[in-house]
Design a protein around this motif. Structure first.
Motif, PDB file in Angstrom:
ATOM      1  N   GLU A 244       0.822  -1.210   0.000  1.00 16.05           N
ATOM      2  CA  GLU A 244       0.000   0.000   0.000  1.00 16.05           C
ATOM      3  C   GLU A 244       0.853   1.256   0.000  1.00 16.05           C
ATOM      4  O   GLU A 244       0.397   2.331   0.372  1.00 16.05           O
ATOM      5  CB  GLU A 244      -0.990   0.007   1.174  1.00 16.05           C
ATOM      6  N   ALA A 245       2.091   1.119  -0.464  1.00 15.02           N
ATOM      7  CA  ALA A 245       3.002   2.257  -0.661  1.00 15.02           C
ATOM      8  C   ALA A 245       3.327   2.995   0.625  1.00 15.02           C
ATOM      9  O   ALA A 245       3.733   4.158   0.582  1.00 15.02           O
ATOM     10  CB  ALA A 245       2.442   3.234  -1.703  1.00 15.02           C
ATOM     11  N   SER A 246       3.210   2.318   1.761  1.00 16.45           N
ATOM     12  CA  SER A 246       3.566   2.978   3.024  1.00 16.45           C
ATOM     13  C   SER A 246       5.045   3.298   3.093  1.00 16.45           C
ATOM     14  O   SER A 246       5.453   4.272   3.723  1.00 16.45           O
ATOM     15  CB  SER A 246       3.164   2.100   4.214  1.00 16.45           C
ATOM     16  N   VAL A 247       5.870   2.504   2.401  1.00 13.82           N
ATOM     17  CA  VAL A 247       7.315   2.706   2.454  1.00 13.82           C
ATOM     18  C   VAL A 247       7.726   4.041   1.831  1.00 13.82           C
ATOM     19  O   VAL A 247       8.816   4.556   2.103  1.00 13.82           O
ATOM     20  CB  VAL A 247       8.048   1.534   1.759  1.00 13.82           C
TER      21      VAL A 247
ATOM     22  N   SER B 131      -2.311   4.518  -8.527  1.00 14.65           N
ATOM     23  CA  SER B 131      -1.797   4.629  -7.162  1.00 14.65           C
ATOM     24  C   SER B 131      -0.283   4.458  -7.126  1.00 14.65           C
ATOM     25  O   SER B 131       0.322   3.864  -8.023  1.00 14.65           O
ATOM     26  CB  SER B 131      -2.436   3.566  -6.268  1.00 14.65           C
ATOM     27  N   CYS B 132       0.309   4.965  -6.088  1.00 19.90           N
ATOM     28  CA  CYS B 132       1.754   4.774  -5.876  1.00 19.90           C
ATOM     29  C   CYS B 132       2.072   3.298  -5.668  1.00 19.90           C
ATOM     30  O   CYS B 132       3.125   2.806  -6.096  1.00 19.90           O
ATOM     31  CB  CYS B 132       2.211   5.601  -4.674  1.00 19.90           C
ATOM     32  N   ALA B 133       1.169   2.567  -5.016  1.00 18.33           N
ATOM     33  CA  ALA B 133       1.375   1.139  -4.789  1.00 18.33           C
ATOM     34  C   ALA B 133       1.429   0.379  -6.106  1.00 18.33           C
ATOM     35  O   ALA B 133       2.257  -0.536  -6.287  1.00 18.33           O
ATOM     36  CB  ALA B 133       0.264   0.585  -3.896  1.00 18.33           C
ATOM     37  N   ASP B 134       0.557   0.737  -7.046  1.00 19.88           N
ATOM     38  CA  ASP B 134       0.603   0.091  -8.363  1.00 19.88           C
ATOM     39  C   ASP B 134       1.879   0.465  -9.116  1.00 19.88           C
ATOM     40  O   ASP B 134       2.465  -0.368  -9.818  1.00 19.88           O
ATOM     41  CB  ASP B 134      -0.620   0.502  -9.193  1.00 19.88           C
ATOM     42  N   ILE B 135       2.317   1.695  -8.970  1.00 24.83           N
ATOM     43  CA  ILE B 135       3.555   2.117  -9.632  1.00 24.83           C
ATOM     44  C   ILE B 135       4.736   1.287  -9.128  1.00 24.83           C
ATOM     45  O   ILE B 135       5.568   0.818  -9.914  1.00 24.83           O
ATOM     46  CB  ILE B 135       3.815   3.616  -9.399  1.00 24.83           C
TER      47      ILE B 135
ATOM     48  N   ILE C 258      -5.783   7.419  -3.646  1.00 21.83           N
ATOM     49  CA  ILE C 258      -4.740   7.493  -4.668  1.00 21.83           C
ATOM     50  C   ILE C 258      -3.980   8.782  -4.405  1.00 21.83           C
ATOM     51  O   ILE C 258      -4.489   9.878  -4.654  1.00 21.83           O
ATOM     52  CB  ILE C 258      -5.329   7.461  -6.088  1.00 21.83           C
ATOM     53  N   ARG C 259      -2.784   8.651  -3.849  1.00 20.52           N
ATOM     54  CA  ARG C 259      -2.015   9.845  -3.482  1.00 20.52           C
ATOM     55  C   ARG C 259      -1.601  10.633  -4.725  1.00 20.52           C
ATOM     56  O   ARG C 259      -1.203  10.035  -5.735  1.00 20.52           O
ATOM     57  CB  ARG C 259      -0.758   9.442  -2.706  1.00 20.52           C
ATOM     58  N   ARG C 260      -1.646  11.928  -4.621  1.00 24.82           N
ATOM     59  CA  ARG C 260      -1.170  12.771  -5.723  1.00 24.82           C
ATOM     60  C   ARG C 260       0.350  12.880  -5.690  1.00 24.82           C
ATOM     61  O   ARG C 260       0.992  13.021  -6.731  1.00 24.82           O
ATOM     62  CB  ARG C 260      -1.793  14.165  -5.616  1.00 24.82           C
ATOM     63  N   LYS C 261       0.932  12.793  -4.504  1.00 21.69           N
ATOM     64  CA  LYS C 261       2.379  12.691  -4.322  1.00 21.69           C
ATOM     65  C   LYS C 261       2.654  11.500  -3.418  1.00 21.69           C
ATOM     66  O   LYS C 261       2.010  11.349  -2.384  1.00 21.69           O
ATOM     67  CB  LYS C 261       2.940  13.983  -3.713  1.00 21.69           C
ATOM     68  N   CYS C 262       3.636  10.686  -3.806  1.00 22.10           N
ATOM     69  CA  CYS C 262       3.820   9.422  -3.108  1.00 22.10           C
ATOM     70  C   CYS C 262       4.383   9.592  -1.705  1.00 22.10           C
ATOM     71  O   CYS C 262       4.242   8.719  -0.864  1.00 22.10           O
ATOM     72  CB  CYS C 262       4.714   8.500  -3.923  1.00 22.10           C
ATOM     73  N   GLY C 263       5.030  10.729  -1.436  1.00 23.50           N
ATOM     74  CA  GLY C 263       5.635  10.930  -0.138  1.00 23.50           C
ATOM     75  C   GLY C 263       4.703  11.454   0.937  1.00 23.50           C
ATOM     76  O   GLY C 263       5.087  11.565   2.105  1.00 23.50           O
TER      77      GLY C 263
END
Length: 286
Positions: free
Chosen positions: A35-38, A81-85, A278-283
């Motif tokens: 889930e792109a938490s990293v 999403s960042c997770a899919d990226i 879906i984050r607009r910026k991954c950070g």
């Protein structure tokens, strides 16, 4: 195509980035799911995963994911999403290194928080006994076969000396090298990582063809030339040794199983539907 181009460009500029993007996906999925938490930066209210012990000063590729996200937001805002990226970038990095292609299931959404404590507790360590690593995989719904197959991702990339240096000079407090290490392999590593602590960040290849995704990793384990203790343990444990032998002698089998195992790992703890965002910026969260 946007993801592929950015990954290709990153690898052209830095061939090590292929392994880094693969590792980024692994480290994301193993901590509370894919889930792109990293990717989340620390905030005043949250200490995230970037500076956890297994990630700090070693996990790389954040800027590649950010570049991909920026391009995607221009072409299709608030859609990918960042997770899919992260999942797509890992697949493309493997394929561009000569490895297999697999279809990546999409539709993950991004989490809203990250936990340094979870990263310290849940990520497998190269210093851990194999039993511990198998237990950590099992907690994610991954079996012993996935331990062996996904460890094969170490066919690309390098490791810093501190991750294996104790094997070279003072194994288990013996004052001597790990007796299981191949003699010529040991000599080469002692040259790369001399005893003074200043060499701890030097890099050694994880296998002899560490820029190409192939089955040499497993052959190295059979020759007592596994760089990490956690890798070499696979060749001697009765649960995993037959699989190591099979993949060393049947690289096509590893090729096929790796993609299947990556899809399974990439499905751990995913967020879908109306959960997450879906984050607009991954950070950062929206």
């Amino acid at each position: 195509m946007i993801v592929q181009y950015n990954v290709w460009n990153a690898i052209q500029n830095d061939p090590r980035m292929a392994a880094s993007l693969l590792r980024l996906h692994f480290h994301d999925c193993f901590v509370d799911g894919c889930e792109a938490s990293v990717l989340l930066d620390d905030t005043t209210d949250m200490k995230g995963e970037k500076h956890a012990g297994p990630n700090n000063n070693s996990l790389r590729g954040y800027e590649v994911i950010d570049a991909i996200k920026a391009d995607l937001e221009r072409f299709c805002p608030s859609t990918v999403s960042c997770a899919d990226i992260v999942a797509l970038a890992a697949r493309d990095a493997v394929t561009m290194s000569g490895g297999p292609f697999w279809a990546v299931p999409l539709g993950r959404r991004d989490g809203l928080t990250a936990r340094e404590k979870s990263a310290n507790e849940q990520l497998p360590s190269p210093f851990e006994p194999l039993d511990n690593i198998i237990t950590k995989f099992a907690s994610k719904g991954l079996d012993v076969k996935e331990v062996v197959v996904l460890s094969g991702g170490h066919t690309i990339g390098s490791a810093q000396c501190f991750t294996f240096k104790r094997r070279l000079f003072d194994f288990n407090g013996s004052g001597k090298p790990d007796p299981t290490l191949d003699a010529s392999f040991l000599t080469n590593l002692q040259t790369t990582c001399p005893k003074p602590d200043g060499s701890n960040s030097n890099l050694a290849p994880l296998d002899a063809t560490n820029k190409r995704f192939d089955g040499i990793y497993y052959s190295a384990l059979l020759n007592n030339s596994g760089l990490l203790e956690s890798d070499q343990a696979l060749a001697v444990d009765r649960r995993t040794a037959p699989m190591v032998y099979n993949y060393a002698n049947n690289p096509d089998s590893f090729w096929n199983d790796f993609g299947t195992s990556m899809v399974k790992m990439g499905s751990v703890g995913v967020i879908t539907g109306g959960n997450g965002q879906i984050r607009r910026k991954c950070g950062s969260v929206n």
